[in-house]
Design an enzyme around this catalytic site. Structure first.
Site, mmCIF file in Angstrom:
data_model
loop_
_atom_site.group_PDB
_atom_site.id
_atom_site.type_symbol
_atom_site.label_atom_id
_atom_site.label_comp_id
_atom_site.label_asym_id
_atom_site.label_seq_id
_atom_site.Cartn_x
_atom_site.Cartn_y
_atom_site.Cartn_z
ATOM 1 N N ASP A 199 -27.270 -42.960 12.288
ATOM 2 C CA ASP A 199 -27.178 -41.537 11.933
ATOM 3 C C ASP A 199 -26.481 -41.277 10.607
ATOM 4 O O ASP A 199 -26.153 -40.134 10.291
ATOM 5 C CB ASP A 199 -26.419 -40.770 13.030
ATOM 6 C CG ASP A 199 -27.062 -40.965 14.382
ATOM 7 O OD1 ASP A 199 -28.292 -41.082 14.430
ATOM 8 O OD2 ASP A 199 -26.321 -41.006 15.387
ATOM 9 N N GLU A 235 -22.358 -34.907 -14.489
ATOM 10 C CA GLU A 235 -22.593 -35.121 -13.066
ATOM 11 C C GLU A 235 -21.731 -36.232 -12.498
ATOM 12 O O GLU A 235 -21.726 -36.464 -11.317
ATOM 13 C CB GLU A 235 -24.051 -35.502 -12.843
ATOM 14 C CG GLU A 235 -25.034 -34.528 -13.438
ATOM 15 C CD GLU A 235 -26.415 -35.133 -13.468
ATOM 16 O OE1 GLU A 235 -26.637 -36.051 -14.275
ATOM 17 O OE2 GLU A 235 -27.249 -34.691 -12.675
#
Lengths: 228, 228
Positions: free
Chosen positions: B83, B114
């Site tokens: 997950d 960024e």
DNA sequence: GCAAAAGTGTTCCTTTTACACCCATGC
DNA sequence: GCATGGGTGTAAAAGGAACACTTTTGC
């Protein structure tokens, strides 16, 4: 086989160590039934399923290929060289595990079986890059045992002190002073002395001990440093 | 997207540490431009190409996302929980790297960029399980620096001794005795004293040193054990 | 009673820690 | 000449290594 041709395959491999006071450190290998490396010895392992954890994959492969159940399992290293499998790209997450070999004589030396214990000093040629994985695992075992009490995973639950000493001697590859080792280990306060004695047949019987797992984790939490 | 749906994706992530004597230990994060975790900070990384090594993938991603070139790079751990990525199964091999931050002020604090350095004590919320990866990397850095001289990867090539001391103090998180530390380190025989001096503006200027890489590897081969 | 293995304590040496004074420079 | 940081040595404490004799058992 055609779809997903350009996607990398993910597998796991396991180096499972066992210890026997008479034969020393061994590990489990399986004989490959298919090419490549047909009939060669290899580490148990295989592809990871889409929805299973890596650890689950290791346990599943071990069960399927060797019927072993390991308690102690730790990730070792991930091997990802593009050429490590001649067929296609397989990246493999290697784990190493420890078990009490006395409980698993099953595959010991029946020639018909596909899984066998091999002493780490007498390994056959291995498939793929598995020798490299084994080397790393042995190195890790040596290091690890000095600062984590993993030795208890290899011994029976109750053991005479001499067996703990011998285990450390085997893994370290050299003689240790019995008295200093015992002093140091007992000082850690993680061994429980049992009323039982154990005789090897000759000489004075030795006291049996067992690992106080809870005491260890309590101490560890308080910042105690294990080192032998 | 439909073909290979059931095949696991393999990625790499990198924790790149930098050190500056004024700001301490930092690491590089990039801001995500796409969902999931859009606009959140994350470790540089991405999918491994079919034919490239894992290390090559890390270098490529670092170049693409941060224009960093690291010299020291080491595998950390492989994260494979099913997950960990909400979209599909991605197993990620994490690496950690070290660079001399003084050479890479590029992304320092321009709001438009960024990629940015973050002090490890003031990290933002991270995407995916990246906080866990960072925690492991910091732990590894702390351990590693005591038994491998990786500190030199973080310092300039020539440095006054006090900077080495401070680096160790920062990573260990406690004050060290200047004299004992110096004595111990010099005894290892892997530092070369230079004729130059370095003044911090105040006080007596300190002698400059540099790491004797060759001497270290020679000694290491002979079995010398580095430990500070 | 002898051979084999386990139990135990002390000394020495090495390593680690603690600690204080003098020196070179800038202002 | 004073404030600041760098350079150096010694003594005490702790930890690790070396080492020998006694005790319990089986035969």
């Amino acid at each position: 086989m055609s779809a997903g041709k350009n996607k990398i395959n993910l597998s796991v491999d396991a180096v499972v160590f066992g210890y026997d006071k008479d034969t020393g450190i061994s590990l489990t290998l399986i004989r490959r039934k298919n090419p490549p490396f047909k009939d060669a010895w290899a580490l148990p392992g295989g592809l990871v399923k889409y929805a299973e954890t890596l650890e689950a994959a290791v346990h599943r492969e071990l069960r399927e290929e060797t019927s072993l159940e390991v308690n102690y399992l730790e990730q070792l290293y991930t091997y990802g060289h593009p050429d490590r499998d001649p067929r296609n790209r397989v990246v493999s997450v290697a784990y190493y595990g420890l078990i009490r070999q006395s409980q698993f004589q099953l595959h010991a030396d029946s020639d018909a079986s596909e899984a066998r214990w091999f002493n780490i000093a007498q390994l056959p040629d291995l498939a793929f890059d598995h020798q490299k994985i084994v080397d790393t695992a042995i190195l890790r075992l040596k290091n690890k045992i000095t600062y984590e009490p993993i030795g208890f995973e290899l011994l029976d639950q109750k053991f005479p002190f001499i067996q703990l000493l011998t285990l450390y001697e085997v893994i370290r590859g050299k003689k240790l002073d019995r008295r200093n080792f015992k002093k140091k280990f007992l000082q850690l306060g993680i061994l429980e002395e049992l009323p039982e004695k154990h005789s090897s047949g000759k000489g004075r019987p030795g006291t049996m001990y067992q690992f106080k797992k809870k005491a260890y984790f309590d101490l560890k939490e308080k910042g105690m440093v294990f080192e032998v």
